[in-house]
Design a protein around this motif. Structure first.
Motif, PDB file in Angstrom:
ATOM      1  N   ILE A 622       0.834  -1.204   0.000  1.00  0.00           N
ATOM      2  CA  ILE A 622       0.000   0.000   0.000  1.00  0.00           C
ATOM      3  C   ILE A 622       0.869   1.254   0.000  1.00  0.00           C
ATOM      4  O   ILE A 622       0.620   2.203  -0.749  1.00  0.00           O
ATOM      5  CB  ILE A 622      -0.938   0.000   1.229  1.00  0.00           C
ATOM      6  CG1 ILE A 622      -2.029  -1.051   1.071  1.00  0.00           C
ATOM      7  CG2 ILE A 622      -1.564   1.374   1.424  1.00  0.00           C
ATOM      8  CD1 ILE A 622      -2.908  -1.199   2.273  1.00  0.00           C
ATOM      9  N   LEU A 623       1.909   1.253   0.816  1.00  0.00           N
ATOM     10  CA  LEU A 623       2.776   2.425   0.911  1.00  0.00           C
ATOM     11  C   LEU A 623       3.522   2.674  -0.398  1.00  0.00           C
ATOM     12  O   LEU A 623       3.817   3.820  -0.753  1.00  0.00           O
ATOM     13  CB  LEU A 623       3.772   2.243   2.056  1.00  0.00           C
ATOM     14  CG  LEU A 623       3.171   2.222   3.471  1.00  0.00           C
ATOM     15  CD1 LEU A 623       4.230   1.862   4.493  1.00  0.00           C
ATOM     16  CD2 LEU A 623       2.543   3.571   3.809  1.00  0.00           C
ATOM     17  N   ARG A 624       3.801   1.611  -1.143  1.00  0.00           N
ATOM     18  CA  ARG A 624       4.544   1.737  -2.398  1.00  0.00           C
ATOM     19  C   ARG A 624       3.632   1.958  -3.604  1.00  0.00           C
ATOM     20  O   ARG A 624       4.110   2.220  -4.703  1.00  0.00           O
ATOM     21  CB  ARG A 624       5.389   0.482  -2.623  1.00  0.00           C
ATOM     22  CG  ARG A 624       6.600   0.400  -1.706  1.00  0.00           C
ATOM     23  CD  ARG A 624       7.345  -0.896  -1.906  1.00  0.00           C
ATOM     24  NE  ARG A 624       8.633  -0.903  -1.197  1.00  0.00           N
ATOM     25  CZ  ARG A 624       9.408  -1.968  -1.031  1.00  0.00           C
ATOM     26  NH1 ARG A 624       9.013  -3.136  -1.545  1.00  0.00           N
ATOM     27  NH2 ARG A 624      10.547  -1.881  -0.396  1.00  0.00           N
ATOM     28  N   SER A 625       2.346   1.832  -3.406  1.00  0.00           N
ATOM     29  CA  SER A 625       1.404   1.931  -4.511  1.00  0.00           C
ATOM     30  C   SER A 625       1.369   3.351  -5.065  1.00  0.00           C
ATOM     31  O   SER A 625       1.497   4.338  -4.335  1.00  0.00           O
ATOM     32  CB  SER A 625      -0.010   1.541  -4.040  1.00  0.00           C
ATOM     33  OG  SER A 625      -0.966   1.881  -5.012  1.00  0.00           O
ATOM     34  N   GLN A 626       1.196   3.445  -6.399  1.00  0.00           N
ATOM     35  CA  GLN A 626       1.045   4.761  -7.014  1.00  0.00           C
ATOM     36  C   GLN A 626      -0.294   5.390  -6.633  1.00  0.00           C
ATOM     37  O   GLN A 626      -0.455   6.605  -6.678  1.00  0.00           O
ATOM     38  CB  GLN A 626       1.150   4.636  -8.534  1.00  0.00           C
ATOM     39  CG  GLN A 626       2.561   4.294  -9.007  1.00  0.00           C
ATOM     40  CD  GLN A 626       2.647   4.239 -10.520  1.00  0.00           C
ATOM     41  OE1 GLN A 626       1.649   4.033 -11.195  1.00  0.00           O
ATOM     42  NE2 GLN A 626       3.851   4.430 -11.052  1.00  0.00           N
ATOM     43  N   LYS A 627      -1.275   4.565  -6.287  1.00  0.00           N
ATOM     44  CA  LYS A 627      -2.578   5.064  -5.850  1.00  0.00           C
ATOM     45  C   LYS A 627      -2.458   5.499  -4.390  1.00  0.00           C
ATOM     46  O   LYS A 627      -2.198   4.688  -3.507  1.00  0.00           O
ATOM     47  CB  LYS A 627      -3.644   3.978  -5.979  1.00  0.00           C
ATOM     48  CG  LYS A 627      -5.043   4.444  -5.592  1.00  0.00           C
ATOM     49  CD  LYS A 627      -6.044   3.310  -5.724  1.00  0.00           C
ATOM     50  CE  LYS A 627      -7.474   3.795  -5.500  1.00  0.00           C
ATOM     51  NZ  LYS A 627      -7.709   4.350  -4.172  1.00  0.00           N
ATOM     52  N   HIS A 628      -2.629   6.778  -4.130  1.00  0.00           N
ATOM     53  CA  HIS A 628      -2.491   7.276  -2.764  1.00  0.00           C
ATOM     54  C   HIS A 628      -3.597   6.726  -1.868  1.00  0.00           C
ATOM     55  O   HIS A 628      -4.765   6.717  -2.241  1.00  0.00           O
ATOM     56  CB  HIS A 628      -2.546   8.798  -2.737  1.00  0.00           C
ATOM     57  CG  HIS A 628      -2.568   9.353  -1.343  1.00  0.00           C
ATOM     58  ND1 HIS A 628      -1.478   9.303  -0.506  1.00  0.00           N
ATOM     59  CD2 HIS A 628      -3.573   9.934  -0.626  1.00  0.00           C
ATOM     60  CE1 HIS A 628      -1.805   9.845   0.664  1.00  0.00           C
ATOM     61  NE2 HIS A 628      -3.065  10.237   0.613  1.00  0.00           N
ATOM     62  N   MET A 629      -3.198   6.260  -0.692  1.00  0.00           N
ATOM     63  CA  MET A 629      -4.164   5.776   0.291  1.00  0.00           C
ATOM     64  C   MET A 629      -3.674   6.174   1.678  1.00  0.00           C
ATOM     65  O   MET A 629      -2.501   5.981   2.011  1.00  0.00           O
ATOM     66  CB  MET A 629      -4.308   4.247   0.192  1.00  0.00           C
ATOM     67  CG  MET A 629      -5.321   3.670   1.150  1.00  0.00           C
ATOM     68  SD  MET A 629      -5.417   1.870   1.039  1.00  0.00           S
ATOM     69  CE  MET A 629      -6.109   1.656  -0.579  1.00  0.00           C
ATOM     70  N   GLU A 630      -4.552   6.742   2.462  1.00  0.00           N
ATOM     71  CA  GLU A 630      -4.201   7.051   3.849  1.00  0.00           C
ATOM     72  C   GLU A 630      -4.033   5.738   4.615  1.00  0.00           C
ATOM     73  O   GLU A 630      -4.809   4.801   4.428  1.00  0.00           O
ATOM     74  CB  GLU A 630      -5.308   7.862   4.508  1.00  0.00           C
ATOM     75  CG  GLU A 630      -5.550   9.226   3.915  1.00  0.00           C
ATOM     76  CD  GLU A 630      -6.697   9.932   4.605  1.00  0.00           C
ATOM     77  OE1 GLU A 630      -6.969   9.638   5.792  1.00  0.00           O
ATOM     78  OE2 GLU A 630      -7.332  10.776   3.953  1.00  0.00           O
ATOM     79  N   VAL A 631      -3.019   5.689   5.480  1.00  0.00           N
ATOM     80  CA  VAL A 631      -2.854   4.545   6.368  1.00  0.00           C
ATOM     81  C   VAL A 631      -2.726   5.093   7.780  1.00  0.00           C
ATOM     82  O   VAL A 631      -1.685   5.634   8.167  1.00  0.00           O
ATOM     83  CB  VAL A 631      -1.628   3.684   6.000  1.00  0.00           C
ATOM     84  CG1 VAL A 631      -1.589   2.436   6.889  1.00  0.00           C
ATOM     85  CG2 VAL A 631      -1.668   3.279   4.529  1.00  0.00           C
ATOM     86  N   HIS A 632      -3.812   4.994   8.547  1.00  0.00           N
ATOM     87  CA  HIS A 632      -3.824   5.544   9.905  1.00  0.00           C
ATOM     88  C   HIS A 632      -3.091   4.586  10.845  1.00  0.00           C
ATOM     89  O   HIS A 632      -3.326   3.385  10.819  1.00  0.00           O
ATOM     90  CB  HIS A 632      -5.258   5.727  10.386  1.00  0.00           C
ATOM     91  CG  HIS A 632      -6.092   6.564   9.459  1.00  0.00           C
ATOM     92  ND1 HIS A 632      -7.465   6.489   9.405  1.00  0.00           N
ATOM     93  CD2 HIS A 632      -5.744   7.510   8.544  1.00  0.00           C
ATOM     94  CE1 HIS A 632      -7.922   7.333   8.506  1.00  0.00           C
ATOM     95  NE2 HIS A 632      -6.898   7.961   7.959  1.00  0.00           N
ATOM     96  N   GLY A 633      -2.202   5.128  11.670  1.00  0.00           N
ATOM     97  CA  GLY A 633      -1.541   4.332  12.702  1.00  0.00           C
ATOM     98  C   GLY A 633      -0.079   4.065  12.440  1.00  0.00           C
ATOM     99  O   GLY A 633       0.656   3.692  13.354  1.00  0.00           O
ATOM    100  N   ILE A 634       0.378   4.229  11.189  1.00  0.00           N
ATOM    101  CA  ILE A 634       1.805   4.056  10.897  1.00  0.00           C
ATOM    102  C   ILE A 634       2.553   5.316  11.339  1.00  0.00           C
ATOM    103  O   ILE A 634       2.091   6.441  11.141  1.00  0.00           O
ATOM    104  CB  ILE A 634       2.035   3.767   9.397  1.00  0.00           C
ATOM    105  CG1 ILE A 634       1.590   2.338   9.087  1.00  0.00           C
ATOM    106  CG2 ILE A 634       3.493   3.970   9.001  1.00  0.00           C
ATOM    107  CD1 ILE A 634       1.795   1.913   7.646  1.00  0.00           C
TER     108      ILE A 634
END
Length: 658
Positions: A622-634
């Motif tokens: 997810i972090l490396r994906s070109q599609k931006h996505m919020e990841v709460h907690g990292i």
């Protein structure tokens, strides 16, 4: 300002009697105070009555003759009973429970009729022979006036119009600090005078106290409970997020079991931490083609209820963000058979009581508690929600203590007023507005499909395979659109709609958009959306390859209570090593935080959960994906993404879950 229209339907098979009643009552309405626009209409059969109730959203009350006959044969002159008053009242109550119902009876039949209808939803009785039209009108008008009353809003408006000098909080002092300011007077003008004058404090006793209501707030909550079919209703000004936490802390002591859909709103998972509950997480179903997460399979729920009969409560979300509704009645029945309380998060379904197309509601299906984001789907301000209680074992003192622990001692009074007003509107014109919304939803589906490029996903396409036989229903006001053939990525399409067509959508997955229709949706908005999608479709772009993230990994072992793990200090451990490779040192460790990619908002990790390599690889992808996505907690240590994990010493000090 538009004037209300209120029609009252009379049902009597004697045409001359019916005509006399209608004339007499309409004459009374014309000659007496009639601020609600009351008029009377009539039909002679139960079938006609039910048809009128379906078609006319302005019907506010019904007067039913206690016996409805129909001619079976003109030649023989015999008469058959169409339907008993009891049967008709039950049908009307099931179809439109918000309506007031009165019965016309003969005086000599008084006891039998009243006894038969005593337990039904009947608001009163009139004697057929008395023909006291003015008296009848006064009673019907008074009852409707009571239903139209907004105790808190009326009192708030009355206080504001008193124009009292404010020597109390808030600091803007009815807007005086902003009004003549060269720096911020534009905010005063933009927001409006009354929002500041109505922004008051607990220093005004006549506006009651949300923390211990005994006056107009208590009255408003009581009327809301009647409208939504609850024993008790409580107004919440911190959103449904707080409402869920209040219920958890009321029902659950530290260490007590809670069954919950892992796909529940993050407030539910935060509530687990705050209450100290022992959660049993249930994986939801997944539509892999569209990355849509659905309900927990019914058999999974039944198995969990059998395996964890010692649980105190079960919480589910119905309907889901995408509009998928559980078949709640058998699930609630199975939970109650084990003595387990049922909480339903109805954040997206707070309007359902007011149209038969959406029922049964959670409360009608037997739920003990239902939380609703009134602001999401009715006419209330953001953060304004309701908690509905039908728990026969409700501990009001404990609930109140938990409610007061979370609510502000300085609530926003405009929010409370908006809840009062939203209830009034839902009761008096909810059926009419929702009928319009359903019609617009049908039109929109046809129009979107007519583009030949965009396609609305219906229930068969939305349902994950695991729940295809679980009697799941779809809320038609949530419209999910497959965008995979339009030639845009989902991010590009959202930007195109926003920048070139002034349209903002509700949410998206990698290949879908979700559109939310509400009682505020208009035909003009539908037309503009259709025009935008048709123009985009006519560009004839070649379909693009759309990036789909991998499925959220299944839930792993919960080793410690989430509360215990969360309150440990922990240590930060990187997801990647110094050479940007996935770390090998996370396997088997325990998370101290909740890690939630958004969307879809499902926790990949909760405090106390064991980490596996598949979870680590999922987070890194997810972090490396070109599609931006919020990841709460990292947590980012510089540019290095890290997880907060329990140390070996901390694990040794905690009690493992069996």
């Amino acid at each position: 300002m538009k004037k209300p229209i209120s029609r009252i339907l009379l049902i009597n098979d004697e045409k001359l009697i019916l005509k006399a009643f209608i004339k007499g009552l309409n004459d009374a309405a014309k000659s007496m105070e009639n601020s609600l626009g009351i008029t009377f209409i009539g039909v002679t059969t139960a079938r006609e009555a039910l048809q009128v109730l379906e078609e006319d959203g302005d019907i506010q009350a019904v007067v039913v003759d206690d016996k409805l006959y129909t001619l079976q044969s003109e030649r023989k002159g015999t008469r058959n009973l169409q339907m008993t008053a009891l049967e008709l009242v039950q049908k009307i109550s099931r179809f439109r429970p918000e309506l007031n119902i009165y019965i016309l009876i003969a005086q000599e039949q008084q006891d039998d009729v009243v006894d038969a209808l005593f337990s039904e939803t009947v608001d009163g009785y009139f004697y057929r022979e008395e023909r006291d039209y003015r008296g009848m009108y006064r009673i019907l008008n008074a009852q409707l006036q009571e239903k139209a009353r907004t105790p808190f809003y009326d009192q708030l408006k009355s206080y504001v119009l008193m124009a009292k000098d404010a020597w109390h909080t808030p600091g803007h002092s009815s807007g005086d600090s902003l009004r003549d300011s060269p720096w911020i007077s534009d905010f005063y003008e933009f927001i409006g005078e009354h929002i500041f004058r109505a922004d008051l404090s607990v220093s005004v006793p006549m506006l009651d106290s949300l923390m211990e209501p005994t006056g107009v707030i208590a009255e408003a909550q009581k009327i809301a409970a009647e409208a939504f079919g609850a024993r008790r209703t409580f107004f919440a000004t911190n959103g449904t997020s707080t409402a869920n936490k209040v219920i958890f802390q009321t029902l659950l002591a530290p260490g007590e079991k809670l069954l919950l859909d892992r796909n529940c709103h993050k407030s539910v998972h935060h509530g687990v931490v705050l209450s100290g509950a022992h959660p049993v997480y249930l994986d939801s179903s997944v539509n892999k083609k569209f990355s849509i997460y659905g309900p927990v399979p019914k058999q999974t729920l039944f198995n969990a209820l059998e395996q964890h009969a010692d649980a105190e409560a079960l919480i589910l979300t119905s309907c889901t963000y995408d509009g998928l509704r559980y078949d709640l009645s058998p699930i609630i029945e199975a939970a109650h058979a084990k003595g387990i309380k049922v909480i339903i998060d109805e954040a997206w379904y707070g309007f359902a009581r007011f149209h038969p197309a959406f029922r049964p509601t959670a409360l009608e299906a037997g739920a003990d508690y239902a939380t609703q984001s009134t602001h999401k789907v009715l006419s209330a301000f953001s953060q304004s929600s309701m908690i509905h209680v039908n728990d026969p074992d409700f501990n009001e003192h404990l609930f109140r203590e938990n409610f007061n622990m979370h609510t502000s001692t300085s609530p926003q009074y405009s929010m409370i007023a908006s809840l009062d007003v939203a209830r009034k509107q839902a009761t008096l014109e909810g059926y009419k507005l929702l009928s319009r919304t359903l019609e617009l939803a049908r039109e929109l589906r046809l129009q979107i499909n007519a583009t030949g490029v965009f396609q609305v996903l219906e229930l068969p396409e939305l349902l994950p395979d695991e729940v295809k036989h679980d009697n799941i229903q779809l809320d038609p006001t949530k419209v999910t659109v497959d965008i995979s053939r339009c030639g845009f990525t989902v991010e590009e399409l959202i930007r195109e709609l926003f920048e070139h067509y002034n349209i903002q959508v509700e949410k998206s997955t990698f290949n879908t958009l979700t559109l939310l229709l509400t009682i505020g949706t208009t035909r003009s908005k539908v037309s503009r959306l259709y025009d935008a999608l048709m123009r985009i479709a006519r560009e004839g772009r070649a379909p693009r390859r759309l990036y789909q993230i991998s499925e959220v990994p299944h839930f792993t072992e919960l080793r410690y209570l989430p509360r215990d793990a969360f309150y440990c200090e922990g240590e930060l451990v990187p997801l990647l090593d110094e050479e940007d490779r996935v770390s090998k040192y996370l396997e088997g460790r325990v998370s101290a935080d909740q890690i939630t990619p958004y969307p879809p908002g499902i926790p990949v990790l909760v405090p106390g959960q064991t980490i596996t390599n598949s979870i680590v690889h999922y987070l890194v992808s997810i972090l490396r994906s070109q599609k931006h996505m919020e990841v709460h907690g990292i947590v980012f240590d510089g540019y290095l993404p890290c997880l907060r994990l329990l140390t070996a010493t901390e694990e040794g000090s905690l009690r493992k879950l069996s």
